[in-house]
Design a protein around this motif. Sequence first.
Motif, mmCIF file in Angstrom:
data_model
loop_
_atom_site.group_PDB
_atom_site.id
_atom_site.type_symbol
_atom_site.label_atom_id
_atom_site.label_comp_id
_atom_site.label_asym_id
_atom_site.label_seq_id
_atom_site.Cartn_x
_atom_site.Cartn_y
_atom_site.Cartn_z
ATOM 1 N N UNK A 296 21.482 42.388 44.929
ATOM 2 C CA UNK A 296 22.036 43.369 43.965
ATOM 3 C C UNK A 296 22.729 44.506 44.703
ATOM 4 N N UNK A 297 22.099 44.985 45.779
ATOM 5 C CA UNK A 297 22.681 46.106 46.533
ATOM 6 C C UNK A 297 24.049 45.685 47.082
ATOM 7 N N UNK A 298 24.100 44.502 47.666
ATOM 8 C CA UNK A 298 25.367 44.035 48.251
ATOM 9 C C UNK A 298 26.421 43.819 47.156
ATOM 10 N N UNK A 299 26.008 43.195 46.059
ATOM 11 C CA UNK A 299 26.977 42.939 44.970
ATOM 12 C C UNK A 299 27.510 44.239 44.391
ATOM 13 N N UNK A 300 26.605 45.185 44.160
ATOM 14 C CA UNK A 300 27.039 46.467 43.581
ATOM 15 C C UNK A 300 27.976 47.186 44.542
ATOM 16 N N UNK A 337 36.568 48.512 35.503
ATOM 17 C CA UNK A 337 35.671 49.589 35.951
ATOM 18 C C UNK A 337 34.571 49.841 34.918
ATOM 19 N N UNK A 338 34.926 49.764 33.627
ATOM 20 C CA UNK A 338 33.898 49.984 32.593
ATOM 21 C C UNK A 338 32.768 48.962 32.747
ATOM 22 N N UNK A 339 33.127 47.716 33.049
ATOM 23 C CA UNK A 339 32.105 46.664 33.196
ATOM 24 C C UNK A 339 31.330 46.791 34.501
ATOM 25 N N UNK A 340 32.026 47.160 35.571
ATOM 26 C CA UNK A 340 31.325 47.381 36.853
ATOM 27 C C UNK A 340 30.298 48.495 36.660
ATOM 28 N N UNK A 341 30.733 49.577 36.001
ATOM 29 C CA UNK A 341 29.810 50.705 35.798
ATOM 30 C C UNK A 341 28.589 50.263 34.990
ATOM 31 N N UNK A 342 28.838 49.495 33.946
ATOM 32 C CA UNK A 342 27.708 49.062 33.115
ATOM 33 C C UNK A 342 26.724 48.225 33.938
ATOM 34 N N UNK A 343 27.269 47.346 34.776
ATOM 35 C CA UNK A 343 26.408 46.478 35.591
ATOM 36 C C UNK A 343 25.620 47.301 36.617
#
Length: 401
Positions: A296-300, A337-343
């Motif tokens: 998760x850390x790497x993906x984020x 960006x909206x979806x990245x932020x939500x994730x």
Amino acid sequence: MDFAVSPKMQTILGMIDEFVDKELIPLEPEFLTKPSTSLRPVFEEKRKMVKQMELWAPNHPKEYGGMELNLMEHALVSEALGRSPLGHYVFGCQAPDAGNIEILHQFGSEAQKEKYLSPLVDGKIRSCFSMTEVELPGSNPVMMDTTAVKDGDDYVINGQKWYTSSADGAEFAIVMAVTNPEAGPYLQASMIIVPTDTPGFNRVRNIPVMGHAGEDYFSHAEILYQNCRVPQTNLLGPEGHGFVIAQERLGPGRIHHCMRWIGICNRAFDLMVTRARDRIIAPDRKLAAKQIIQSWIAECAADIQSARLMVLHAAWMIETVGKKEARKEISLIKFVVANVMQKVIDRALQVHGGLGMTDDTILAFYYRHERAARIYDGADEVHKISVAKRILKEYENKKVR
Ligand SMILES: Cc1cc2nc3c(=O)[nH]c(=O)nc-3n(C[C@H](O)[C@H](O)[C@H](O)COP(=O)(O)OP(=O)(O)OC[C@H]3O[C@@H](n4cnc5c(N)ncnc54)[C@H](O)[C@@H]3O)c2cc1C
């Protein structure tokens, strides 16, 4: 593309980071548990400090007391301020005032600028933007029931709007209303300035959003315009040009929003990594030792980095080839960006377990409030369709082997 940040901007960003850490983040526990009206004096004190540091209104015109940073520079500022939900407000560059300032500056008459623009940039008053209607699709705002009918020297406005953000305590609204019903769909509506103390401007309620109606700047109102009469001199720009002006408001505004969202991602990421580093899940083991958390850390990290570069690229496109040519890039960043932020917020909250659901960290606030990013300023689906149509057009006569 040059990714170097100028020495001037490095200094400004360093000052902002320090201010956010020392002056704003410590206010958040109170902000999350008390009505924001009770914090007004503290906000005013912080705003004074920002003015003394000469960092007030970073994106607004110098002639009105702002710093007039260019789009790329303000994008970086917006990211830095996004690390706290109080950042933009305390630095005088918050939505919806920021967008209203842009259009008043570009289209306002001298009298409108003197009465509304100067005190707005100065932070003495606030404003709101009233376009979306309860009964008709905001995604297709040419379908609009609100009318402004000429009567003598006035317009008489009737209609029902909602999600007029920050109307509570605002001095005036910029309202979209149909003035030219016989014109083509994109030339029917106009923008009209309506002081909120005008008889017939009725704030029905602050709408509860994800469990909180909020108040003051931090709220979204339903407004009933009932025979609301304002002079025709309150028309902003030419009659029938409401949608043309609305487009002006949205291009650079999306860069500011998207970089604010990157700032939120950065904050959520910081919290996620430190929690994983510190949380003991077995006598000899921290959460960060688990591969799923590492993944998760790497993906984020990868998602935030790529989203950030996309936004900076879109800002660079706007500055180099113009808003019109950058429409695809602007739509792309809006939904990406909206979806990245939500994730990222969701993952950070998950890593915090039960703590993530409480208001003891900022994550639950972000989780509640920032879900809306996929809806306002064009829902995900609308932007995806727009991007796909542009790409398909580019491919119309393209030979590919
Ligand atoms: C927190 C927040 C703040 C806001 N602030 C303001 C403000 O200050 N001023 C203002 O005027 N408005 C504001 N809005 C309103 C916002 O602009 C609208 O909610 C938005 O435009 C969507 O309109 P709608 O809610 O009527 O949804 P609809 O138009 O009914 O759309 C509903 C859903 O249908 C889908 N959809 C819509 N069109 C299409 C399509 N063509 N193809 C495929 N799917 C589609 C999308 O999933 C969309 O989310 C705000 C909204 C929120 C949530």
